[in-house]
Structures are given as C-alpha cells and as structure tokens.
Design an enzyme around this catalytic site. Structure first.
Site, PDB file in Angstrom:
ATOM      1  N   ARG A 102       2.489 -54.925  -6.169  1.00 11.06           N
ATOM      2  CA  ARG A 102       3.601 -55.777  -6.623  1.00 11.06           C
ATOM      3  C   ARG A 102       2.965 -56.910  -7.406  1.00 11.06           C
ATOM      4  O   ARG A 102       2.137 -57.659  -6.876  1.00 11.06           O
ATOM      5  CB  ARG A 102       4.392 -56.304  -5.425  1.00 11.06           C
ATOM      6  CG  ARG A 102       5.367 -57.403  -5.816  1.00 11.06           C
ATOM      7  CD  ARG A 102       6.361 -57.730  -4.752  1.00 11.06           C
ATOM      8  NE  ARG A 102       7.385 -56.705  -4.673  1.00 11.06           N
ATOM      9  CZ  ARG A 102       8.574 -56.869  -4.090  1.00 11.06           C
ATOM     10  NH1 ARG A 102       8.878 -58.030  -3.528  1.00 11.06           N
ATOM     11  NH2 ARG A 102       9.459 -55.897  -4.058  1.00 11.06           N
ATOM     12  N   HIS A 129      11.450 -52.051 -11.345  1.00 13.69           N
ATOM     13  CA  HIS A 129      11.387 -51.908  -9.883  1.00 13.69           C
ATOM     14  C   HIS A 129      11.785 -50.464  -9.551  1.00 13.69           C
ATOM     15  O   HIS A 129      12.838 -50.206  -8.957  1.00 13.69           O
ATOM     16  CB  HIS A 129      12.323 -52.916  -9.228  1.00 13.69           C
ATOM     17  CG  HIS A 129      12.044 -53.158  -7.770  1.00 13.69           C
ATOM     18  ND1 HIS A 129      11.016 -52.542  -7.074  1.00 13.69           N
ATOM     19  CD2 HIS A 129      12.683 -53.959  -6.856  1.00 13.69           C
ATOM     20  CE1 HIS A 129      11.018 -52.951  -5.819  1.00 13.69           C
ATOM     21  NE2 HIS A 129      12.018 -53.800  -5.659  1.00 13.69           N
ATOM     22  N   GLN A 132      12.775 -49.104  -5.947  1.00 15.51           N
ATOM     23  CA  GLN A 132      14.079 -49.584  -5.479  1.00 15.51           C
ATOM     24  C   GLN A 132      15.208 -48.661  -5.951  1.00 15.51           C
ATOM     25  O   GLN A 132      16.102 -48.302  -5.185  1.00 15.51           O
ATOM     26  CB  GLN A 132      14.321 -51.009  -5.984  1.00 15.51           C
ATOM     27  CG  GLN A 132      15.691 -51.558  -5.637  1.00 15.51           C
ATOM     28  CD  GLN A 132      15.864 -51.867  -4.161  1.00 15.51           C
ATOM     29  OE1 GLN A 132      15.073 -52.586  -3.586  1.00 15.51           O
ATOM     30  NE2 GLN A 132      16.899 -51.316  -3.537  1.00 15.51           N
ATOM     31  N   ASP A 230      22.013 -58.348  -8.794  1.00 16.39           N
ATOM     32  CA  ASP A 230      20.702 -58.781  -8.297  1.00 16.39           C
ATOM     33  C   ASP A 230      20.655 -60.298  -8.456  1.00 16.39           C
ATOM     34  O   ASP A 230      21.496 -60.899  -9.156  1.00 16.39           O
ATOM     35  CB  ASP A 230      19.587 -58.092  -9.116  1.00 16.39           C
ATOM     36  CG  ASP A 230      18.181 -58.437  -8.618  1.00 16.39           C
ATOM     37  OD1 ASP A 230      18.041 -58.860  -7.454  1.00 16.39           O
ATOM     38  OD2 ASP A 230      17.226 -58.290  -9.400  1.00 16.39           O
ATOM     39  N   CYS A 270      19.760 -54.976  -4.322  1.00 13.35           N
ATOM     40  CA  CYS A 270      18.434 -54.638  -3.778  1.00 13.35           C
ATOM     41  C   CYS A 270      17.993 -55.593  -2.679  1.00 13.35           C
ATOM     42  O   CYS A 270      17.113 -55.274  -1.895  1.00 13.35           O
ATOM     43  CB  CYS A 270      17.411 -54.583  -4.903  1.00 13.35           C
ATOM     44  SG  CYS A 270      17.110 -56.174  -5.703  1.00 13.35           S
ATOM     45  N   ARG A 298      14.980 -47.663   1.497  1.00 14.84           N
ATOM     46  CA  ARG A 298      13.657 -47.919   0.911  1.00 14.84           C
ATOM     47  C   ARG A 298      12.594 -47.148   1.684  1.00 14.84           C
ATOM     48  O   ARG A 298      11.668 -46.576   1.104  1.00 14.84           O
ATOM     49  CB  ARG A 298      13.344 -49.424   0.956  1.00 14.84           C
ATOM     50  CG  ARG A 298      14.244 -50.294   0.096  1.00 14.84           C
ATOM     51  CD  ARG A 298      13.997 -50.066  -1.375  1.00 14.84           C
ATOM     52  NE  ARG A 298      12.622 -50.288  -1.756  1.00 14.84           N
ATOM     53  CZ  ARG A 298      12.055 -51.494  -1.967  1.00 14.84           C
ATOM     54  NH1 ARG A 298      12.792 -52.583  -1.892  1.00 14.84           N
ATOM     55  NH2 ARG A 298      10.789 -51.602  -2.313  1.00 14.84           N
TER      56      ARG A 298
HETATM   57  N1   CP Z   1      14.349 -55.330  -2.726  1.00 15.35           N
HETATM   58  C1   CP Z   1      13.074 -55.678  -2.526  1.00 15.35           C
HETATM   59  O1   CP Z   1      12.143 -55.200  -3.201  1.00 15.35           O
HETATM   60  O2   CP Z   1      12.906 -56.549  -1.491  1.00 15.35           O
HETATM   61  P1   CP Z   1      11.581 -57.361  -1.126  1.00 15.35           P
HETATM   62  O3   CP Z   1      11.328 -58.337  -2.220  1.00 15.35           O
HETATM   63  O4   CP Z   1      11.885 -58.001   0.188  1.00 15.35           O
HETATM   64  O5   CP Z   1      10.435 -56.378  -1.020  1.00 15.35           O
HETATM   65  N1  NVA Z   2      14.747 -59.167  -9.677  1.00 13.09           N
HETATM   66  C1  NVA Z   2      14.196 -59.562  -8.409  1.00 13.09           C
HETATM   67  C2  NVA Z   2      14.146 -58.398  -7.474  1.00 13.09           C
HETATM   68  C3  NVA Z   2      13.663 -58.737  -6.078  1.00 13.09           C
HETATM   69  C4  NVA Z   2      13.517 -57.549  -5.204  1.00 13.09           C
HETATM   70  C5  NVA Z   2      12.832 -60.170  -8.596  1.00 13.09           C
HETATM   71  O1  NVA Z   2      12.060 -59.666  -9.428  1.00 13.09           O
HETATM   72  O2  NVA Z   2      12.528 -61.161  -7.948  1.00 13.09           O
END
Ligand code: CP
Ligand code: NVA
Length: 313
Positions: A102, A129, A132, A230, A270, A298
């Site tokens: 990540r 993502h 997701q 989101d 998400c 997930r």
């Molecule tokens: N939706 C998602 O990726 O959640 P987190 O940021 O908690 O991993």
């Molecule tokens: N768009 C958000 C998604 C979090 C899971 C971010 O990137 O923070």
C-alpha cells in the site's frame, strides 16, 4: 509470473476465475473447512499508509490458507531511510512468496514489481484500489447484481452502477471493473475532481457498455442498481479537508438521493466512512447498505486473488 497492480492487466475471464475461487473459498470458510492453498507461503505486506481492512484481511487470509504474513510498516523498514525500491524489492522478494504493498504514487508499485522475483499485489495506491473492487464485485454478485452469462445464478437485469464523489483511486478501479465486466457505470463528481481523463477514455474504449460522466449527482443516480461512494479526502490529501467539505456538500448520499435509485438498489462504500460527509448515517446503517458484507468480502476476495496468483507462478 503475474502481478495484481491494476485491473488494466486483467481480462474478464481472469476476474471470473478469481471471483469463483473467492466464492468457493468463502463457502469453505463458512463451513469451517480447512484450506491449504498457500501452505507454508509467506506474504510480505508493506504499508506506507494506514489500514484496517486491508491489513487484517490479508494477514488473516494468508494464515487461513496455510501460510503466514509479515507486516512491514513503511516507516520502520529501510525504505523510509532512503533505501531504493529496487533494492528493497530484490531483497524482500528473495525471502517471501508474495508481496502486498500500500503506497502513494502508483509508479512506486510498478518499480517494485519490476524488480520483484515474486507476485506483487496493489493494496491501494493513489491511482487504483483493485483488490477492493474485486470484493465489491463479489458483493454485487451475492446480491443478485451481475452481468448476464458470467455466473450460474438467477439473473435479474443489466446492472447500472453509479459512483458519486471524488474522482479518486476507487473511481478509477470501478471504471475499469465496469469496462472489463461489461456493466454500465455513471460517475458524478464536482468539476475539477473528475477521474483522470486517460483512465476514463481507456475504460470507455474497452467497454461494451455506456460509461457516463455527470456533475449533477441526482441525474447520475436515477434508476441505478448499485450506489457507490468513497471518502472525499483520500489518504495524503488531509490538508484539502475543509475546502473539499464545501465543494462536495451536494454529493452526500442521503435518503433523498437513494430514493432516486432503483428501489432495490444496494449501497456500497469501501470504508472507512465519514458519516454526514459522503454518506448519511441513515443510508450507511439503512436497509440498502451492504458495507459490512462488502468489508468482510475483502477477506474472501483477496484469498481468491492470492490463490489465483500463486497458480500463475
Ligand atoms: N477499504 C480499505 O482499503 O480499508 P482500509 O484502509 O482500512 O484498509
Ligand atoms: N480513496 C481512499 C480509499 C481508502 C480505502 C483513500 O485512498 O484514502
């Protein structure tokens, strides 16, 4: 060897295989049947941003498949002290069987994958993502919303999804999912916060179904079967919070907006959610919300991705 960095590298048949694996793996999990698809496999997990769902689902997932996960905080490994991505990738991938990352710029993932000896999974980048939306698609299917002919289940209608809010990594992954799986998608964002033009045009080019862009969220939601939003402030954009709250105020998914969708429409997010901003408390906790089913998925979707990748290598 295949990586899972963006759905751009995936065909409809691949996603169907992953989803079918996820469905089978979920069924076994619910029936307490042990699986060993990833027996003794080690998943390295590098997090340069916070996470709840991604971390827990990958770590629990690899363990439940007979393997083990190593959590690596971006702040604690030498990467944060300037060790190059290329060196980090070569070292870690010489010791583990799969790596999830990540991070911020998507190019960091691409660079890592270029030097990795093992499959790399995108656990969220500024651009995409993808893990997701595999969970999101699984949730759609479980709710009877899927593309005709893709699955052996009761087919209701051609689905139309609407994404309302910030044109971000989730929007980009939804656009690609819709284009590859062949369902309609409407996207409603304020001017200046639209998804990246290049990704939108790519999705429109490969899709057999309509992909429409709106500024007016009400117009976009009308008649849709899946309503998605989101956070307005993605990780790394914290300084834009107050400005965005003003710009996005008409984009909150509240009961009035859900009324415009199909009456059987489901609501997806998400998570984490910011109640009173992108979604109202009533919608998030309401009869149409599937957000906790989506979050649980997930776990199952990512097990499907890991097992699928493992089979390719
Ligand atoms: N939706 C998602 O990726 O959640 P987190 O940021 O908690 O991993
Ligand atoms: N768009 C958000 C998604 C979090 C899971 C971010 O990137 O923070």
């Amino acid at each position: 060897m295949k990586h899972f960095l963006t759905l751009r590298d995936y065909q409809q048949a691949d996603i169907i295989e992953i989803i079918k694996l996820a469905i089978a793996i979920k069924k076994d999990y619910k029936e307490n049947k042990e699986r060993n698809d990833m027996h003794k496999k080690i998943l390295g997990m590098i997090f340069e941003k916070n996470s709840t769902r991604t971390r827990v689902s990958f770590e629990a997932g690899i363990y439940q498949l007979g393997g083990n996960g190593i959590f690596l905080s971006g702040k604690e490994i030498q990467l944060s002290r300037g060790e190059s991505i290329a060196d980090t990738a070569r070292v870690i991938s010489s010791m583990v069987d799969m790596i999830m990352i990540r991070t911020f710029e998507h190019e960091r993932l691409e660079e890592f994958a270029k030097f990795s000896h093992v499959p790399v999974i995108n656990g969220l980048s500024d651009l995409y993502h993808p893990v997701q939306v595999i969970a999101d698609y699984l949730t759609m299917i479980e709710n009877g919303i899927f593309v005709k002919g893709s699955f052996d289940a009761a087919y209701k209608q051609d689905p139309r999804v609407v994404y309302v809010g910030d044109g971000n990594n989730m929007t980009h992954s939804w656009l690609l999912l819709a284009a590859i799986m062949g369902f309609e998608i409407n996207v409603a964002c304020p001017r200046g916060y639209m998804p990246k033009q290049e990704i939108l045009e790519y999705a429109q080019k490969i899709s057999t179904k309509d992909i429409r862009i709106y500024e007016d969220p009400n117009e976009a939601i009308r008649g849709c079967n899946v309503v998605v939003t989101d956070t307005w402030v993605s990780m790394g954009q914290e300084e834009q919070k107050e400005e965005k709250k003003k710009i996005f105020k008409d984009y909150c998914i509240d009961c009035a907006k859900m009324e415009l969708a199909d009456k059987e429409a489901i609501f997806l997010h998400c998570l984490p959610a910011y109640r009173g901003q992108e979604v109202s408390e009533e919608v998030l906790e309401g009869r149409q919300s599937r957000v906790f089913q989506e979050a649980e998925n997930r776990l199952h979707a990512q097990k499907g991705i890991m097992v699928w990748l493992n089979k390719q290598s």
